[in-house]
Scaffold this motif. Sequence first.
Motif, PDB file in Angstrom:
ATOM      1  N   SER A 181       0.831  -1.209   0.000  1.00 13.30           N
ATOM      2  CA  SER A 181       0.000   0.000   0.000  1.00 13.30           C
ATOM      3  C   SER A 181       0.861   1.252   0.000  1.00 13.30           C
ATOM      4  O   SER A 181       0.573   2.233  -0.695  1.00 13.30           O
ATOM      5  CB  SER A 181      -0.909   0.020   1.231  1.00 13.30           C
ATOM      6  N   ASP A 182       1.953   1.221   0.772  1.00 14.06           N
ATOM      7  CA  ASP A 182       2.843   2.389   0.874  1.00 14.06           C
ATOM      8  C   ASP A 182       3.657   2.623  -0.403  1.00 14.06           C
ATOM      9  O   ASP A 182       4.167   3.723  -0.616  1.00 14.06           O
ATOM     10  CB  ASP A 182       3.828   2.202   2.042  1.00 14.06           C
ATOM     11  N   ALA A 183       3.811   1.584  -1.236  1.00 19.45           N
ATOM     12  CA  ALA A 183       4.713   1.693  -2.389  1.00 19.45           C
ATOM     13  C   ALA A 183       4.154   2.588  -3.487  1.00 19.45           C
ATOM     14  O   ALA A 183       4.906   3.075  -4.342  1.00 19.45           O
ATOM     15  CB  ALA A 183       5.009   0.297  -2.952  1.00 19.45           C
TER      16      ALA A 183
ATOM     17  N   VAL B  16       9.911  -6.490  -2.668  1.00 20.34           N
ATOM     18  CA  VAL B  16      10.133  -5.628  -3.837  1.00 20.34           C
ATOM     19  C   VAL B  16       8.811  -5.454  -4.555  1.00 20.34           C
ATOM     20  O   VAL B  16       8.131  -6.453  -4.840  1.00 20.34           O
ATOM     21  CB  VAL B  16      11.171  -6.245  -4.809  1.00 20.34           C
ATOM     22  N   VAL B  17       8.423  -4.223  -4.837  1.00 23.66           N
ATOM     23  CA  VAL B  17       7.212  -3.954  -5.599  1.00 23.66           C
ATOM     24  C   VAL B  17       7.635  -3.344  -6.934  1.00 23.66           C
ATOM     25  O   VAL B  17       8.417  -2.400  -6.966  1.00 23.66           O
ATOM     26  CB  VAL B  17       6.272  -2.996  -4.836  1.00 23.66           C
ATOM     27  N   ALA B  18       7.126  -3.925  -8.027  1.00 26.25           N
ATOM     28  CA  ALA B  18       7.514  -3.454  -9.370  1.00 26.25           C
ATOM     29  C   ALA B  18       6.257  -3.143 -10.188  1.00 26.25           C
ATOM     30  O   ALA B  18       5.235  -3.816 -10.039  1.00 26.25           O
ATOM     31  CB  ALA B  18       8.354  -4.514 -10.077  1.00 26.25           C
ATOM     32  N   ARG B  19       6.353  -2.136 -11.035  1.00 27.34           N
ATOM     33  CA  ARG B  19       5.243  -1.775 -11.923  1.00 27.34           C
ATOM     34  C   ARG B  19       5.020  -2.832 -12.987  1.00 27.34           C
ATOM     35  O   ARG B  19       5.968  -3.409 -13.493  1.00 27.34           O
ATOM     36  CB  ARG B  19       5.534  -0.431 -12.610  1.00 27.34           C
ATOM     37  N   GLY B  20       3.771  -3.086 -13.315  1.00 30.66           N
ATOM     38  CA  GLY B  20       3.445  -4.095 -14.332  1.00 30.66           C
ATOM     39  C   GLY B  20       3.466  -3.492 -15.732  1.00 30.66           C
ATOM     40  O   GLY B  20       3.736  -2.318 -15.902  1.00 30.66           O
TER      41      GLY B  20
ATOM     42  N   ARG C 109      13.144  -3.227 -13.494  1.00 31.61           N
ATOM     43  CA  ARG C 109      13.138  -2.101 -12.558  1.00 31.61           C
ATOM     44  C   ARG C 109      12.028  -2.240 -11.530  1.00 31.61           C
ATOM     45  O   ARG C 109      10.941  -2.700 -11.866  1.00 31.61           O
ATOM     46  CB  ARG C 109      12.921  -0.783 -13.331  1.00 31.61           C
ATOM     47  N   GLY C 110      12.289  -1.853 -10.297  1.00 33.32           N
ATOM     48  CA  GLY C 110      11.282  -1.959  -9.245  1.00 33.32           C
ATOM     49  C   GLY C 110      10.375  -0.743  -9.215  1.00 33.32           C
ATOM     50  O   GLY C 110      10.540   0.168 -10.017  1.00 33.32           O
TER      51      GLY C 110
END
Lengths: 131, 131, 131
Positions: free
Chosen positions: B26-28, B127-131, C130-131
């Motif tokens: 949520s914070d990412a 790790v959160v990454a954009r799709g 990339r994250g």
Amino acid sequence: MTSFPVRTPERECLVDVTPQVARLVSDAGVAEGLCVVCVPHTTAGVTLNESADPDVARDLLAFLAGAVPHRGPYRHVEGNSDAHIKTSLLGSSVTVPVSGGRLVLGTWQGLFLAEFDGPRQRTVHVVVARG
Amino acid sequence: MTSFPVRTPERECLVDVTPQVARLVSDAGVAEGLCVVCVPHTTAGVTLNESADPDVARDLLAFLAGAVPHRGPYRHVEGNSDAHIKTSLLGSSVTVPVSGGRLVLGTWQGLFLAEFDGPRQRTVHVVVARG
Amino acid sequence: MTSFPVRTPERECLVDVTPQVARLVSDAGVAEGLCVVCVPHTTAGVTLNESADPDVARDLLAFLAGAVPHRGPYRHVEGNSDAHIKTSLLGSSVTVPVSGGRLVLGTWQGLFLAEFDGPRQRTVHVVVARG
């Protein structure tokens, strides 16, 4: 994220979902990156293995049935503890490269939903990300 | 990459880290993408499974304890070969979709750190990454 | 996606590919993100485990050889059903964080190609995102 349904025909079976995943990757318009295939279930997982000879899937299921018996000294009262255990052994997600806008699988690799507590309607999630 | 510590209370246990991971996602500030949860350890792994009934985790641990005995004809002299083996069977990372800015888990799915050689202080990487 | 070849010396062995993967990640020029390591094979997988003491790899292979015998009541006629089963148990991909432009592994973690039907020439795919 895109999702599609899978109807599993038996209590324990591997359902090849490679065509559906490959089409979603082609439609995503990502040239280079990765594809995550996962399931939101706890008694079904996903795995990559040979799809050419269906006996490979049968051998995998037979091994798991022997190693993790359906009936045993389990505490979970729903009678599907074996399915939960098999799910953690195989895992709930696989990640595959995307290159040239297409899913990169080996010659013999197929993507399977691994059902351990069917028959049921299941869901497969697919995420395609740029590399 | 964000990390958080986990205190594991027993030699073998599953610790539900879903709330910590969900908050980090949520914070990412990533609307659509994917979340990788992994551990930098070789005697603890991560797995997705049912969190509603704790007996599911107990059955999984009991199965693994039976299949991979703590004491056996192992060559590694530290007395924790079973923990290394269980870690490779469950795996060191899971990947989960992110959609609408939130972690996408199934109704019954929880994210567990699987401790096989505790009690200890462990670390979980997200790790959160954009799709 | 970048790929590199691995020559496996025995039917069953773990080959440490950490140096090759770490170099590809450094070369990728991605400061923060993730690295997927996978194989396009169905009788070899990938796993993270201890690389300092080679006895850990030996114990893992010995356990798998006992749990999934090479010869058994398998239906697949190629004589390598055990290798297919072990591949699904360990998995075909692992995902590791990238931070500060480098692969983030724990002190004891090494990245292994797990060969179950060698000796052979194998391929490892690496995707950095990339994250």
